[in-house]
Design an enzyme around this catalytic site. Sequence first.
Site, short mmCIF file in Angstrom:
data_model
loop_
_atom_site.label_atom_id
_atom_site.label_comp_id
_atom_site.label_asym_id
_atom_site.label_seq_id
_atom_site.Cartn_x
_atom_site.Cartn_y
_atom_site.Cartn_z
N GLU A 482 2.26 -11.37 -3.52
CA GLU A 482 0.93 -10.92 -3.05
C GLU A 482 1.13 -10.38 -1.63
OE1 GLU A 482 -3.70 -12.40 -3.69
OE2 GLU A 482 -2.03 -13.69 -4.19
N GLU A 754 -3.63 -22.77 1.64
CA GLU A 754 -4.63 -21.98 0.92
C GLU A 754 -5.72 -22.89 0.35
OE1 GLU A 754 -4.71 -18.52 -2.51
OE2 GLU A 754 -3.00 -19.91 -2.45
#
Length: 901
Positions: A482, A754
């Site tokens: 990502e 996260e």
Amino acid sequence: MKKILITLNCLFLFFNFLMAQVTVTNLLTENQVNPVSIDIVQPRFSWQLKGGKRNIQQTAFEIKVLQKNTAVWSSGKVASAQSVLLPYAGTALQSGRQYSWQVKVWDNNGKASLWSTAAFFKMGMLNAADWKAKWLEAGFAEDSINRPAQYFRKPFGVNKKIQSAYAYITAHGMYEAQINGKRVGDYYLTPGWTSYNNRLQYQVYDVTSLLKNGANAVGVVAANGWYRGYLAWNDNKNIYGKKLAILFQMEIEYTDGTTQTITSDESWKSATGPIRYAEIYNGEIYDARQEKNGWSNAMYNDNNWSSVKTVAADKAVLVATYNEPIKKQEIFKPVKILKTPKGELVADFGQNLTGWATLKIKGKTGDTINLFHTEVLDKAGNFYTDNLRAAKQQNTFILKGGDEEFFEPHFTFQGFRYIKIEGLTGELKTENISAVALYSAMPPTGTFTSSNALINQLQHNIQWGQRGNFLDVPTDCPQRDERLGWTGDAQVFSRTATFNFGVNNFFAKWMKDVALDQQPNGSVPFVVPNVLGPNAGGSAGWADAATIIPWNVYLAYGDKQILIDQYSSMKAWVGYMEKASKNNLWNTGFHFGDWLFYRPFDDNDGRSAVTDKYLIAQCFFAYSTQILFNTATVLGKTADAEYYKNLLQKIKTAFVNEYVTPYGNLVSGTQTAYVLALHFDMLPEVLQKNAAEKLVTNIKNYGDHLTTGFLGTPYLCHVLSRFGYTGVAYKLLLQETYPSWLYPVKMGATTIWERWDGIKPDSTFQVPSMNSFNHYSYGAIGDWMYRVMAGLDTDESEPGYKHIIIKPHVGGGFKNAAATLQTYYGTASSGWKIITDKILFDVEIPPNTTATIYLPAKATEAITENGTALSAIKDISITGSAEGYVILKVGSGKYNFEVKQ
Ligand code: BGC
């Protein structure tokens, strides 16, 4: 004796005169120290005043700009207190020219400073026609599977004494350059990442010291990078183009005034070399046996190299680099070398970082060493890579044998704390390996400390989260497949980011790409540069980066330019929401919502904090419209301001009609719903108290835990302290069990996770498909720690800390807390310390600014400053008291207050 006394007296008077006289330092051009590539035709100058006394104010300035010794502009004496971002206003500046400038100021005692030492700036290429160089592609057919890095070289002669030489370089792909065997500059992963089809940055390097009289050579190596490497998922490559290419132009000026330009053209040669494979996600393969020693030296024999192809590419997209380049930063040595239960040889660097590992090794020809990189070891202590998804994070080094060899990659980066080494024959020693942190060379500006070690670790993790993800663009994460410029993450973290590092230019650069990748209908992409396609955009909280980041940067630096540059993009985004809404209610389209809100496993009784996505959308519709109203006001666009003021009211009315029950409750009873409704003033005043109570009750119902996701978290504590619940905010800050900011700290985090429970209390991991251990979004709490806990903030009506608000919130059982910030005016700081029955407050206000100081005290009499009663101090004015604070107005200086409890 008399003579000695007179001399001493004169010396004392002279010393006092010197002390009294302000000096001017820290000259910046476009927020940079002596930049070598500016393509802004009216660059802006900033400086700082220094001087011993308090209450120093600038009353006038004079700037002079010279090219060589010729004056090109003098401002004359200008009556003004402005010392930040003064635009050049002289004759037109020329491409490639170097200019110097100096400034002197007059202070509020009417005294003039001496002229400052000279600073300089060099203009970049102002016109596409300034580029004489040609884009070059390799002349050989490439291995289309591995796509090895491509090497380009050119010998050239220098036959006179050099005055200066500057190289202008960029590439389709990533590049590194060498001249006469030496690396050009210390920037990495150049040219950086922009919306390449619209804007491609070039870098400028002073290479004077690399050239020599006679034969010279230049070499440039290019690799996939963001231009054609794999990005995002689904085998997505060649996003900006299929072919690597380089562009090189060097301007040599000789002492006799003549010049010579060396450019990339048909005479160059191309080949492959030791870098056999290089991908951002997967790593690099470096085969030392294929090194071409001396390839960038003049005497190198390149007969068996191929020619090159010149290709046409639009030079109008070329722009000078405005933000700080990526540089090598901290170097870490292993804190531990271990064997895992599975027998893996692993080195632990003790800090989760972004960069790469270097290896020093001696071995046989063909020995192959693999370095794998990851953030965590699993419950059993084995090397864990599931959360990397498809990203291999593997660098392979093949030895040529003989002497000790040093390996480091070039065109990739990894997110890691641990590396696993395979293929090593001998013993692994700490001196063999290092971890190199790579990130944008933003000036560090902020510190936050407190009496609580866990909170200090949290601050450490926030700053390392920023270091790990500010890599030319603000990425969501640095390890998995990502690493994209997620807009939502950047906006929620932006205000905190402005404290920790100087990010004015970093965001000014990125916001330009936000505007360029914005859709014609005003929709703003999920990620910028946008690699997810034209329809991947328009989510509330993510797209609002288009308004929120420019506004936060304006507040933090007082830099109107970002508002001017982004204004049409900001309008387009609000216009998109207007068009998508019906009767001012925006309840259509896809939204991420309060991403990663608290959701207990196997939630059968609805403990998950699910907030209505359209309620959230309506809140951000309002907030972006509020910011547009503010911006139109700041830019003097009165008609627009009027329009958005009215629109804002309609949006809020629609919100209340749709989402607020007659008893003042929100249809979503989550913390995030109440936080957004209160922070963005969606509710009429009469309903606010009840709503704040609802929020506090909710927090109690979750056992003094937060339940907010990406969108509610940044404002949670701000809302609590604004509505008088600072104690509850401190409880949440100090909460150590999941979900909380300190739970990951307790679990050994060295960056921000996260998820609130990336590693669960039983030490198993959250779902690997989305479980990064280096995501800065939840680090947005840093802003509250600086602005509320330590109480260091700017006055929004005089942004950029021209007028500072010092309003500390003592509490939470802390013995002390302190924040410092390097503002454009100098150091500002606010700190408090509880000592038995008194609290000490240390405050520093930089010259040429003023401050309002709020001291928590029952009465003025309870306060002394450096042991003197306030009433006896002339340069401190007591302006009143409110909310349990005594309010003071001061000028610049250091202040040490003592408040009796
Ligand atoms: C990213 C986040 C982003 C989110 C939005 C994730 O994959 O890592 O940073 O905000 O998607 O859905």
